[in-house]
Design a protein around this motif. Structure first.
Motif, PDB file in Angstrom:
ATOM      1  N   UNK A 104       0.764  -1.227   0.200  1.00 10.46           N
ATOM      2  CA  UNK A 104      -0.024  -0.132   0.106  1.00 10.46           C
ATOM      3  C   UNK A 104       0.916   1.249  -0.034  1.00 10.46           C
ATOM      4  N   UNK A 105       0.450   2.472  -0.927  1.00 12.67           N
ATOM      5  CA  UNK A 105       1.101   3.976  -0.557  1.00 12.67           C
ATOM      6  C   UNK A 105       0.099   4.588  -0.046  1.00 12.67           C
ATOM      7  N   UNK A 106       0.397   5.129   0.958  1.00 17.92           N
ATOM      8  CA  UNK A 106      -0.393   6.061   1.599  1.00 17.92           C
ATOM      9  C   UNK A 106      -0.030   7.554   1.456  1.00 17.92           C
ATOM     10  N   UNK A 107      -0.818   8.489   1.023  1.00 15.63           N
ATOM     11  CA  UNK A 107      -0.712   9.644   0.752  1.00 15.63           C
ATOM     12  C   UNK A 107      -1.569  10.512   1.709  1.00 15.63           C
ATOM     13  N   UNK A 145      -5.205   9.069   1.378  1.00 15.13           N
ATOM     14  CA  UNK A 145      -5.555   8.506   0.095  1.00 15.13           C
ATOM     15  C   UNK A 145      -4.734   7.238   0.133  1.00 15.13           C
ATOM     16  N   UNK A 146      -5.224   5.996  -0.036  1.00 19.90           N
ATOM     17  CA  UNK A 146      -4.428   4.573  -0.087  1.00 19.90           C
ATOM     18  C   UNK A 146      -4.493   4.023  -1.317  1.00 19.90           C
ATOM     19  N   UNK A 147      -3.566   3.839  -1.956  1.00 22.80           N
ATOM     20  CA  UNK A 147      -3.520   3.236  -3.322  1.00 22.80           C
ATOM     21  C   UNK A 147      -2.637   2.035  -3.583  1.00 22.80           C
ATOM     22  N   UNK A 148      -2.986   1.166  -4.490  1.00 21.21           N
ATOM     23  CA  UNK A 148      -1.847   0.041  -4.795  1.00 21.21           C
ATOM     24  C   UNK A 148      -2.090  -0.046  -6.246  1.00 21.21           C
ATOM     25  N   UNK A 149      -1.130  -0.726  -7.064  1.00 19.24           N
ATOM     26  CA  UNK A 149      -1.241  -0.751  -8.324  1.00 19.24           C
ATOM     27  C   UNK A 149      -2.316  -1.671  -8.853  1.00 19.24           C
TER      28      UNK A 149
END
Length: 233
Positions: A104-107, A145-149
């Motif tokens: 997870x990438x958290x912004x 905002x949490x994103x994944x590929x």
């Protein structure tokens, strides 16, 4: 619109019956009054009754073989779970994120009061970072905002209308950086175009707020689920 897009006479018949049932509900033709409240009987085929984990079953029903099809842009063009409130939308989207593999990438957004409001007759000590971070407005991304590929996201701002990057455009995330998100367009115009979405300074236009503030964040939200109002476009 859905009747026009139906692929067979059988599908068209089922959709038409469902459409007529919805109209009858809205017109009050099939409701009964019980203790000053209207009650409507809903048929069993509209309920999730086959699983103890209803949320998982709903996601599987709306997005069958999700991980197997995540690289197919056409898969996300006509699929979405609709709900009336942001609370349920976030619950569904957070659950779907756990299904995707990878990190997870958290912004986090940077929130500040607009200069024009500094002299207003409002207690400035109210505007702590925690207070601003908790504000949620329609059309704006959340503080976190949490994103994944591979996840599906939706634009919340008009960025480049000539390129079809409008409010409501859906995309698939395929590159994740610190200050830019790479994605592939899956709806609207220029389908399959690869675009880069930067962090932006965003100011809510909600008239219910007695002050104006600015947040710096990617104008994106995960969109496996969305509000009914947002889906109408």
């Amino acid at each position: 619109m859905r009747l026009l897009m139906s692929s067979s006479d059988q599908d068209q018949g089922e959709i038409k019956r469902f459409a007529n049932w919805k109209l009858d509900v809205g017109n009050g033709n099939i409701s009964s009054i019980v203790s000053d409240e209207s009650e409507v009987e809903i048929s069993n085929d509209l309920f999730i009754i086959t699983s103890d984990d209803h949320l998982s079953h709903l996601v599987d029903f709306a997005n069958p073989n999700l991980l197997r099809n995540m690289s197919d842009y056409r898969y996300f063009q006509s699929k979405a779970i609709l709900a009336p409130t942001l609370e349920y939308i976030e619950k569904v989207n957070d659950f779907v994120l756990t299904i995707f593999l990878g990190m997870e990438n958290e912004y986090l957004s940077s929130d500040t009061i607009c200069q024009a409001d500094e002299n207003e007759d409002i207690q400035q000590e109210w505007f702590t970072p925690e207070f601003l971070n908790d504000i949620k407005c329609s059309g704006l991304p959340n503080h976190k905002l949490t994103l994944k590929l591979g996840v599906a996201v939706m634009l919340l701002q008009n960025i480049d209308q000539t390129s079809g990057l409008n409010n409501g455009t859906r995309l698939i995330v395929n590159e994740i950086g610190n200050n830019v998100i790479g994605a592939t367009v899956v709806t609207n115009r220029n389908i399959r175009d690869k675009v880069y979405i930067p962090r932006m300074n965003l100011i809510p236009s909600d008239s219910r707020l007695p002050f104006k503030f600015q947040l710096r964040q990617f104008p994106l939200t995960v969109c496996f689920a969305m509000t009914i109002n947002k889906s109408r476009g």
